[in-house]
Design a protein around this motif. Sequence first.
Motif, PDB file in Angstrom:
ATOM      1  N   GLY A 203       0.814  -1.208   0.000  1.00  0.00           N
ATOM      2  CA  GLY A 203       0.000   0.000   0.000  1.00  0.00           C
ATOM      3  C   GLY A 203       0.846   1.256   0.000  1.00  0.00           C
ATOM      4  O   GLY A 203       0.567   2.213  -0.737  1.00  0.00           O
ATOM      5  N   ALA A 204       1.902   1.290   0.823  1.00  0.00           N
ATOM      6  CA  ALA A 204       2.778   2.468   0.868  1.00  0.00           C
ATOM      7  C   ALA A 204       3.495   2.672  -0.466  1.00  0.00           C
ATOM      8  O   ALA A 204       3.680   3.813  -0.920  1.00  0.00           O
ATOM      9  CB  ALA A 204       3.787   2.321   1.998  1.00  0.00           C
ATOM     10  N   LEU A 205       3.913   1.588  -1.115  1.00  0.00           N
ATOM     11  CA  LEU A 205       4.547   1.708  -2.427  1.00  0.00           C
ATOM     12  C   LEU A 205       3.585   2.320  -3.447  1.00  0.00           C
ATOM     13  O   LEU A 205       3.972   3.177  -4.252  1.00  0.00           O
ATOM     14  CB  LEU A 205       5.014   0.342  -2.921  1.00  0.00           C
ATOM     15  N   LEU A 206       2.320   1.890  -3.418  1.00  0.00           N
ATOM     16  CA  LEU A 206       1.334   2.412  -4.365  1.00  0.00           C
ATOM     17  C   LEU A 206       1.041   3.890  -4.102  1.00  0.00           C
ATOM     18  O   LEU A 206       0.958   4.690  -5.043  1.00  0.00           O
ATOM     19  CB  LEU A 206       0.044   1.597  -4.280  1.00  0.00           C
ATOM     20  N   VAL A 207       0.885   4.257  -2.823  1.00  0.00           N
ATOM     21  CA  VAL A 207       0.629   5.667  -2.503  1.00  0.00           C
ATOM     22  C   VAL A 207       1.807   6.526  -2.967  1.00  0.00           C
ATOM     23  O   VAL A 207       1.619   7.584  -3.580  1.00  0.00           O
ATOM     24  CB  VAL A 207       0.377   5.859  -0.990  1.00  0.00           C
ATOM     25  N   GLY A 208       3.024   6.076  -2.686  1.00  0.00           N
ATOM     26  CA  GLY A 208       4.204   6.820  -3.117  1.00  0.00           C
ATOM     27  C   GLY A 208       4.284   6.954  -4.627  1.00  0.00           C
ATOM     28  O   GLY A 208       4.615   8.019  -5.157  1.00  0.00           O
ATOM     29  N   SER A 209       3.971   5.871  -5.333  1.00  0.00           N
ATOM     30  CA  SER A 209       3.998   5.917  -6.803  1.00  0.00           C
ATOM     31  C   SER A 209       2.951   6.888  -7.327  1.00  0.00           C
ATOM     32  O   SER A 209       3.200   7.628  -8.297  1.00  0.00           O
ATOM     33  CB  SER A 209       3.753   4.517  -7.368  1.00  0.00           C
ATOM     34  N   GLY A 210       1.776   6.891  -6.689  1.00  0.00           N
ATOM     35  CA  GLY A 210       0.733   7.827  -7.100  1.00  0.00           C
ATOM     36  C   GLY A 210       1.163   9.273  -6.905  1.00  0.00           C
ATOM     37  O   GLY A 210       0.913  10.137  -7.758  1.00  0.00           O
ATOM     38  N   MET A 211       1.820   9.547  -5.777  1.00  0.00           N
ATOM     39  CA  MET A 211       2.289  10.917  -5.530  1.00  0.00           C
ATOM     40  C   MET A 211       3.300  11.352  -6.573  1.00  0.00           C
ATOM     41  O   MET A 211       3.251  12.479  -7.085  1.00  0.00           O
ATOM     42  CB  MET A 211       2.915  11.003  -4.137  1.00  0.00           C
ATOM     43  N   ILE A 212       4.227  10.470  -6.894  1.00  0.00           N
ATOM     44  CA  ILE A 212       5.216  10.807  -7.920  1.00  0.00           C
ATOM     45  C   ILE A 212       4.519  11.063  -9.248  1.00  0.00           C
ATOM     46  O   ILE A 212       4.878  11.985  -9.996  1.00  0.00           O
ATOM     47  CB  ILE A 212       6.257   9.678  -8.036  1.00  0.00           C
ATOM     48  N   GLY A 213       3.485  10.267  -9.541  1.00  0.00           N
ATOM     49  CA  GLY A 213       2.708  10.483 -10.760  1.00  0.00           C
ATOM     50  C   GLY A 213       2.054  11.854 -10.794  1.00  0.00           C
ATOM     51  O   GLY A 213       2.006  12.508 -11.851  1.00  0.00           O
ATOM     52  N   LEU A 214       1.561  12.338  -9.642  1.00  0.00           N
ATOM     53  CA  LEU A 214       0.975  13.683  -9.588  1.00  0.00           C
ATOM     54  C   LEU A 214       2.007  14.746  -9.950  1.00  0.00           C
ATOM     55  O   LEU A 214       1.689  15.732 -10.623  1.00  0.00           O
ATOM     56  CB  LEU A 214       0.430  13.976  -8.183  1.00  0.00           C
ATOM     57  N   GLY A 215       3.240  14.528  -9.510  1.00  0.00           N
ATOM     58  CA  GLY A 215       4.279  15.514  -9.740  1.00  0.00           C
ATOM     59  C   GLY A 215       4.817  15.533 -11.160  1.00  0.00           C
ATOM     60  O   GLY A 215       5.402  16.537 -11.587  1.00  0.00           O
ATOM     61  N   LEU A 216       4.639  14.450 -11.896  1.00  0.00           N
ATOM     62  CA  LEU A 216       5.181  14.373 -13.250  1.00  0.00           C
ATOM     63  C   LEU A 216       4.349  15.133 -14.268  1.00  0.00           C
ATOM     64  O   LEU A 216       4.793  15.358 -15.402  1.00  0.00           O
ATOM     65  CB  LEU A 216       5.306  12.902 -13.678  1.00  0.00           C
ATOM     66  N   VAL A 217       3.142  15.535 -13.880  1.00  0.00           N
ATOM     67  CA  VAL A 217       2.250  16.241 -14.800  1.00  0.00           C
ATOM     68  C   VAL A 217       2.653  17.709 -14.873  1.00  0.00           C
ATOM     69  O   VAL A 217       2.899  18.347 -13.852  1.00  0.00           O
ATOM     70  CB  VAL A 217       0.783  16.123 -14.338  1.00  0.00           C
ATOM     71  N   GLY A 218       2.726  18.251 -16.083  1.00  0.00           N
ATOM     72  CA  GLY A 218       3.036  19.668 -16.256  1.00  0.00           C
ATOM     73  C   GLY A 218       1.774  20.504 -16.249  1.00  0.00           C
ATOM     74  O   GLY A 218       0.748  20.113 -15.684  1.00  0.00           O
ATOM     75  N   VAL A 219       1.812  21.666 -16.884  1.00  0.00           N
ATOM     76  CA  VAL A 219       0.627  22.507 -17.018  1.00  0.00           C
ATOM     77  C   VAL A 219      -0.276  21.881 -18.073  1.00  0.00           C
ATOM     78  O   VAL A 219       0.156  21.635 -19.202  1.00  0.00           O
ATOM     79  CB  VAL A 219       1.004  23.945 -17.413  1.00  0.00           C
ATOM     80  N   THR A 220      -1.525  21.616 -17.715  1.00  0.00           N
ATOM     81  CA  THR A 220      -2.453  20.915 -18.613  1.00  0.00           C
ATOM     82  C   THR A 220      -3.482  21.897 -19.189  1.00  0.00           C
ATOM     83  O   THR A 220      -3.454  23.095 -18.911  1.00  0.00           O
ATOM     84  CB  THR A 220      -3.195  19.799 -17.853  1.00  0.00           C
ATOM     85  N   GLN A 221      -4.396  21.347 -19.956  1.00  0.00           N
ATOM     86  CA  GLN A 221      -5.487  22.132 -20.532  1.00  0.00           C
ATOM     87  C   GLN A 221      -6.703  22.186 -19.604  1.00  0.00           C
ATOM     88  O   GLN A 221      -7.809  22.475 -20.035  1.00  0.00           O
ATOM     89  CB  GLN A 221      -5.901  21.544 -21.889  1.00  0.00           C
ATOM     90  N   GLY A 222      -6.496  21.894 -18.334  1.00  0.00           N
ATOM     91  CA  GLY A 222      -7.595  21.921 -17.382  1.00  0.00           C
ATOM     92  C   GLY A 222      -8.222  20.554 -17.197  1.00  0.00           C
ATOM     93  O   GLY A 222      -7.622  19.522 -17.524  1.00  0.00           O
ATOM     94  N   SER A 223      -9.465  20.529 -16.710  1.00  0.00           N
ATOM     95  CA  SER A 223     -10.110  19.270 -16.345  1.00  0.00           C
ATOM     96  C   SER A 223     -10.331  18.348 -17.526  1.00  0.00           C
ATOM     97  O   SER A 223     -10.506  17.142 -17.351  1.00  0.00           O
ATOM     98  CB  SER A 223     -11.454  19.553 -15.650  1.00  0.00           C
ATOM     99  N   GLU A 224     -10.314  18.882 -18.760  1.00  0.00           N
ATOM    100  CA  GLU A 224     -10.493  18.019 -19.930  1.00  0.00           C
ATOM    101  C   GLU A 224      -9.312  17.053 -20.093  1.00  0.00           C
ATOM    102  O   GLU A 224      -9.431  16.040 -20.790  1.00  0.00           O
ATOM    103  CB  GLU A 224     -10.648  18.863 -21.190  1.00  0.00           C
ATOM    104  N   ASP A 225      -8.176  17.370 -19.452  1.00  0.00           N
ATOM    105  CA  ASP A 225      -7.010  16.490 -19.518  1.00  0.00           C
ATOM    106  C   ASP A 225      -6.902  15.568 -18.298  1.00  0.00           C
ATOM    107  O   ASP A 225      -5.908  14.867 -18.139  1.00  0.00           O
ATOM    108  CB  ASP A 225      -5.719  17.324 -19.596  1.00  0.00           C
ATOM    109  N   TYR A 226      -7.926  15.565 -17.448  1.00  0.00           N
ATOM    110  CA  TYR A 226      -7.847  14.844 -16.182  1.00  0.00           C
ATOM    111  C   TYR A 226      -7.558  13.353 -16.382  1.00  0.00           C
ATOM    112  O   TYR A 226      -6.689  12.787 -15.706  1.00  0.00           O
ATOM    113  CB  TYR A 226      -9.153  15.030 -15.402  1.00  0.00           C
TER     114      TYR A 226
END
Length: 507
Positions: A332-355
């Motif tokens: 579970g901790a590995l998955l939460v950590g991976s998810g957090m890193i995934g949040l950080g890899l996203v740049g500036v998007t086109q808003g919620s349409e890119d969710y």
Amino acid sequence: MNSSRRLSIATLVSTICASSMGFLAPSMVNVASPAIQSNLGADGPQLLWIANSETLMLACLILVGGALGDRFGRKRVFALGTITYATAALLCAFTNSVQLLIGLRVLQGIGGSLMVPGSLALIAANFEEKRRGGAIGIWSAATSAAILVAPIIGGSLVNAGLWRGVFLIHIPLALASLISLLWVPESRNPHRQKLDWIGVAFITLSLFLISYGAIEAGRTALNSRTLLSILIGLAFFIFFILLEAKIAHPILPLRLFRSRQFFGANLFTIFLYGALQSVLFLFILNLIQIQNYNPVFVGIAVLPSTLLLVLLSPWMGRMADRIGTRPLLFLGALLVGSGMIGLGLVGVTQGSEDYLRSYFVPMILIGLGLSMVVSPLSTAVMNSSDQQLVGTASGINNAISRAAGVLAIAVIGSLMLSLYGGAIRNQVAALSLEPNLKAEIIAQATELGNAQVPESIPIQLQNSVQDLFQQSFVQGFRWVALIGGGLCWLSAIAALLFISKRRLRAS
């Protein structure tokens, strides 16, 4: 309706309504933070205090709140906490002062410290043992529903221009709780041990001074004042530990930490919950202020992780009984950590349409990971101590999770301010502007996501400066998310090193 059924309904309605206030508040305030910042003129450090002040008092006083209820009457203390919390919320809704709002959030935390532990204490006192599990199940389901809808309610209120409603919504819940409480009898434990007020004072001062020093360091850098605040806070923490080791009735019984599993479970809690609370707070600012998400959609954006947590946690609890808590906590901790890193890899998007292409998968990973952690962690904590100390052990872990969030928001929030300011300074250097105009842009760094393009900037460069603010925030958040992911992976290592393989109680 017979008296027994009336008592059961009154107890559940009262405790569910009051507890729902505590579960609704953090998510709704986080979603409303950009609107609060814009309307009240709060800067970045003040925004961190608005988020942190209630949790700070809860972390310091929640164990005392339960003890006060046992001694002076659970109903009386619960009612006092509910009235205090709701009164502070009402005043929060009408204040136009950032400083007063922070002070009122402190008052909310004090009320919450009396109200939150009193909820389950009232259920335990007014339901016989064979019916208690069902009552707690109803309470858990109702409060889980509050967790699910909180971001959506908060987002809807903010979207309608009614950010003050995130505080006013507590008033009808408090009234329903207090009216129902009229049918609930008083109960107490007159033989409860003495209260460790000196220990409470030391730990409160310690957390406040460390938080103050860390947050102000994000505004002014680490100077003599902020460093002194942190050092004095650490000294108070050392005094607290020395005191708890010597007195007869400590608020934090250190003997519990002789258990390898109890130590490991709380180390796991510090890393994971510290990362979770700080990263998700900044993530919501990112969605609203940088990615331009509608506040209602922000509630929808975080819904998948919350829904997975609520739906899968009971099943994961049963799984922990079969295979033990360690593998679930580790994965579970590995998955939460991976998810957090995934949040950080996203740049500036086109808003919620890119969710769906950007944040959906990381939020799913975080939800799956948390569903593997929440219930098994409680089991690991309870299995680490003698049966007579299970309640104390669980309360300490609850307090530690809140304290971890307080310190993480202060330290990681301050780091975000520093990273954001550094990124702005680096990018401003490339602009063809006069030094005084560059200084005006750099001065906006303390505003975090609410940074505004100065009116003095030439019209042809204003879009470039706005893009600079967005890119700088994303760069800072990327590092914060990577650090948060790393802390979660450290918690996974703590699970491997300290949590017992056995399903039975650790010795």
